[in-house]
Design a protein around this motif. Structure first.
Motif, PDB file in Angstrom:
ATOM      1  N   ARG A 115       3.530  87.708  52.293  1.00 52.27           N
ATOM      2  CA  ARG A 115       2.122  87.391  52.023  1.00 52.27           C
ATOM      3  C   ARG A 115       1.933  86.994  50.563  1.00 52.27           C
ATOM      4  O   ARG A 115       1.147  86.085  50.256  1.00 52.27           O
ATOM      5  N   ASN A 116       2.658  87.635  49.652  1.00 53.09           N
ATOM      6  CA  ASN A 116       2.561  87.242  48.254  1.00 53.09           C
ATOM      7  C   ASN A 116       3.162  85.860  48.020  1.00 53.09           C
ATOM      8  O   ASN A 116       2.664  85.078  47.197  1.00 53.09           O
ATOM      9  N   ILE A 117       4.224  85.532  48.734  1.00 54.15           N
ATOM     10  CA  ILE A 117       4.785  84.183  48.661  1.00 54.15           C
ATOM     11  C   ILE A 117       3.748  83.168  49.141  1.00 54.15           C
ATOM     12  O   ILE A 117       3.595  82.082  48.563  1.00 54.15           O
ATOM     13  N   GLN A 118       3.018  83.509  50.193  1.00 56.66           N
ATOM     14  CA  GLN A 118       1.979  82.611  50.685  1.00 56.66           C
ATOM     15  C   GLN A 118       0.870  82.429  49.654  1.00 56.66           C
ATOM     16  O   GLN A 118       0.353  81.317  49.481  1.00 56.66           O
ATOM     17  N   MET A 119       0.512  83.502  48.955  1.00 58.23           N
ATOM     18  CA  MET A 119      -0.524  83.379  47.926  1.00 58.23           C
ATOM     19  C   MET A 119      -0.061  82.455  46.804  1.00 58.23           C
ATOM     20  O   MET A 119      -0.820  81.581  46.355  1.00 58.23           O
ATOM     21  N   LEU A 120       1.164  82.643  46.324  1.00 57.05           N
ATOM     22  CA  LEU A 120       1.689  81.760  45.286  1.00 57.05           C
ATOM     23  C   LEU A 120       1.745  80.320  45.780  1.00 57.05           C
ATOM     24  O   LEU A 120       1.434  79.381  45.041  1.00 57.05           O
TER      25      LEU A 120
ATOM     26  N   CYS B 179     -16.112  83.727  28.148  1.00 54.90           N
ATOM     27  CA  CYS B 179     -15.663  85.118  28.249  1.00 54.90           C
ATOM     28  C   CYS B 179     -14.654  85.279  29.372  1.00 54.90           C
ATOM     29  O   CYS B 179     -13.878  86.237  29.393  1.00 54.90           O
ATOM     30  N   VAL B 180     -14.674  84.370  30.315  1.00 57.47           N
ATOM     31  CA  VAL B 180     -13.673  84.350  31.388  1.00 57.47           C
ATOM     32  C   VAL B 180     -12.960  82.998  31.314  1.00 57.47           C
ATOM     33  O   VAL B 180     -13.529  81.969  31.675  1.00 57.47           O
ATOM     34  N   SER B 181     -11.741  83.016  30.820  1.00 54.32           N
ATOM     35  CA  SER B 181     -10.967  81.789  30.673  1.00 54.32           C
ATOM     36  C   SER B 181     -10.140  81.551  31.930  1.00 54.32           C
ATOM     37  O   SER B 181      -9.736  82.492  32.613  1.00 54.32           O
ATOM     38  N   ILE B 182      -9.870  80.284  32.198  1.00 61.84           N
ATOM     39  CA  ILE B 182      -9.076  79.898  33.359  1.00 61.84           C
ATOM     40  C   ILE B 182      -7.698  79.437  32.881  1.00 61.84           C
ATOM     41  O   ILE B 182      -7.595  78.525  32.060  1.00 61.84           O
ATOM     42  N   SER B 183      -6.667  80.077  33.392  1.00 57.09           N
ATOM     43  CA  SER B 183      -5.298  79.710  33.053  1.00 57.09           C
ATOM     44  C   SER B 183      -4.678  78.934  34.215  1.00 57.09           C
ATOM     45  O   SER B 183      -4.869  79.282  35.378  1.00 57.09           O
ATOM     46  N   ARG B 184      -3.929  77.897  33.857  1.00 57.50           N
ATOM     47  CA  ARG B 184      -3.232  77.124  34.876  1.00 57.50           C
ATOM     48  C   ARG B 184      -1.829  77.668  35.138  1.00 57.50           C
ATOM     49  O   ARG B 184      -1.053  77.042  35.861  1.00 57.50           O
ATOM     50  N   LYS B 185      -1.542  78.833  34.573  1.00 58.19           N
ATOM     51  CA  LYS B 185      -0.287  79.494  34.899  1.00 58.19           C
ATOM     52  C   LYS B 185      -0.324  79.962  36.358  1.00 58.19           C
ATOM     53  O   LYS B 185      -1.386  80.257  36.911  1.00 58.19           O
ATOM     54  N   THR B 186       0.863  80.065  36.967  1.00 56.10           N
ATOM     55  CA  THR B 186       0.902  80.557  38.344  1.00 56.10           C
ATOM     56  C   THR B 186       0.576  82.042  38.387  1.00 56.10           C
ATOM     57  O   THR B 186       0.818  82.775  37.415  1.00 56.10           O
ATOM     58  N   PRO B 187       0.028  82.526  39.492  1.00 58.54           N
ATOM     59  CA  PRO B 187      -0.096  83.972  39.674  1.00 58.54           C
ATOM     60  C   PRO B 187       1.288  84.622  39.594  1.00 58.54           C
ATOM     61  O   PRO B 187       2.312  83.945  39.669  1.00 58.54           O
ATOM     62  N   LEU B 188       1.314  85.940  39.469  1.00 57.65           N
ATOM     63  CA  LEU B 188       2.564  86.674  39.311  1.00 57.65           C
ATOM     64  C   LEU B 188       2.874  87.483  40.566  1.00 57.65           C
ATOM     65  O   LEU B 188       2.036  88.268  41.024  1.00 57.65           O
TER      66      LEU B 188
END
Length: 475
Positions: free
Chosen positions: A177-182, A372-381
């Motif tokens: 499921r975490n692979i699916q989220m990534l 105050c809430v920044s958006i990162s284009r890094k992948t989730p972990l």
């Protein structure tokens, strides 16, 4: 008059019978030609006859599908569970199967693997999931913004939540499921990943399809030692997987999946009774404590290469390491822009939260950096520890008196119901308990993360990715 009437009465039935016969004869004479086979059929039967052609065509399609399933190697066939969406995608993917060579990035492979890829691209099934109409990360952003007076947050740009279901994977499927989220993030945010992942299908496959992709990755030489642990078979099983399986799967598509381990300095006496571990008491006793097999991750064991990095020197390590920089390498202004002081303690599990903050706060990947809430284009972990795995989608720092900073990891758990997450975020009630994880909750002795750097590996770099490696950071 009576006699004449009696003589006329018997003639009435005969006239009705004659009319019926004439109608039948006319109906037999009134034939129409079938537009599909040109066969002449009575007008009254033309519609039923024509519909029969469509039934025959559907039966022929089913027969062709059955034939393809019968020759698909080598595991049992996948089930087409979503015919409405999958039928159209199947036709598109059949054309894309011929382009798989170009998307695999590493040249030709043995014919049997090529055949498996060809069939899997066309037969893989879309994973069903609960789609949040407003977008999960958009809802989370709004809730975090309501806490703006006391906190600064960085979250990833997009992600769909995939929950474990009782009918499919409860108790063992968290890794998948975490692979699916990534994957959901990569398919939306990275064009190069979308073109290569899962044969260019453009969707997140279900668990059994992912299991087949992992088997193919093993056959192509990715994580050979890990493959041996599963006897080279994972399709159809409920075996737990971990970070190295996640990395091997993504690396097989040329993605630069990286692994980072967090654990104590001395691992010789630390043995984890977790799925996937090859540590056993006989092996330990035979080798002795000093020569015991080294565990390179809480779930995943077979990391042939590992760089041991102390917190003091854990800086930018190149393409095989973590892509962040130490506080003393960042100007005070860059930290002030994010609203965070660079003075932090590096003890225990705080090392992990420090790493996650620096990972998401890489300025070259930040959008809306003045919010105050920044958006990162890094992948989730991919976030692994003994017995379970989750997905880190961001981090929050709460500004407390005397300059003290409290960090919360923002975590999505496959064990949670997506509808519950949506409801709690929309109602602004209870979502903190579902998503926020403070440092006091990090009680495990070891943790392991997987993230994916931008770009596609080719040639020699791709060959190197076949060997699982990691950066080890002491905590």
């Amino acid at each position: 008059m009576t006699r004449e009437a009696d003589q006329e009465l018997p003639s009435l039935p005969r006239r009705a019978s004659e009319e019926e016969e004439e109608e039948k004869e006319c109906a037999m004479d009134d034939l129409s030609s079938c537009p599909f086979c040109s066969l002449s059929v009575p007008c009254g039967e033309l519609e039923r006859h024509a519909n029969g052609h469509f039934e025959d065509e559907e039966a022929a399609e089913d027969a062709e599908l059955a034939r393809r399933i019968a020759i698909a190697p080598p595991s049992p066939p996948l089930t087409m569970t979503d015919r409405v969406g999958t039928d159209k995608l199947k036709e598109v993917n059949c054309h894309k199967a011929a382009e798989v060579e170009a998307t695999r990035c590493d040249g030709r492979t043995p014919g049997d693997v090529e055949d498996e890829i060809f069939h899997l691209v066309s037969l893989q099934t879309i994973s069903s999931f609960y789609k949040i109409e407003d977008g999960l990360m958009a809802l989370l952003k709004r809730r975090l913004e309501s806490e703006a007076e006391q906190s600064t947050c960085i979250i990833c740009s997009y992600l769909d939540h995939f929950e474990s279901t009782e009918s499919e994977d409860v108790g063992w499927g968290c890794g998948w499921r975490n692979i699916q989220m990534l994957s959901s993030h990569l398919l939306v945010e990275r064009q190069e990943a979308k073109e290569g992942l899962f044969g260019g299908s453009g969707f997140v496959p279900d668990i059994v399809s992912l299991q087949r992709w992992l088997e193919i990755a093993w056959k192509r030489g990715f994580d050979e030692v890990g493959s041996e642990h599963f006897n080279h078979k994972i399709y159809g099983s409920s075996s737990w997987i971990g970070t190295t399986e996640c990395a091997a799967l993504f690396r097989s598509f040329g993605l630069r999946a990286r692994i980072v381990d967090f654990g104590p300095k001395n691992l010789e006496s630390l043995f984890l009774s977790v799925p996937g571990s090859r540590i056993d008491s006989e092996n330990v006793e035979a080798r002795g404590k000093k020569n015991a097999v080294q565990i390179h991750g809480p779930m995943d064991r077979y990391l042939a290469k590992r760089k041991r990095i102390s917190p003091e020197v854990c800086s930018s390590i190149g393409h095989t390491g973590c892509s962040y920089i130490q506080p003393d390498q960042v100007s005070d202004r860059s930290n002030e822009d994010l609203g965070v002081s660079s003075a932090r303690s590096s003890k225990g599990q705080e090392v992990l939260t420090d790493w996650v903050w620096r990972y998401f706060s890489d300025k070259s990947f930040i959008d809306n950096s003045f919010s105050c809430v920044s958006i990162s284009r890094k992948t989730p972990l991919y976030f692994q520890h003994d017995g379970h795995s989750r997905t880190i989608v961001g981090i929050q720092v709460i500004h407390q008196p005397k300059g003290i900073q409290k960090y919360n990891l923002l975590v999505l758990d496959p064990a949670h119901r997506t509808a519950t997450l949506e409801r709690s975020l929309k109602r602004n009630a209870g979502w903190q308990k579902l998503i926020k994880r403070g440092i006091r909750t990090l009680k495990k002795p070891q943790y392991q993360l997987c993230y994916i750097d931008p770009g596609i590996a080719k040639g020699e770099e791709l060959e190197q990715l076949k060997t699982m490696d990691s950066v080890y950071i002491e905590i």
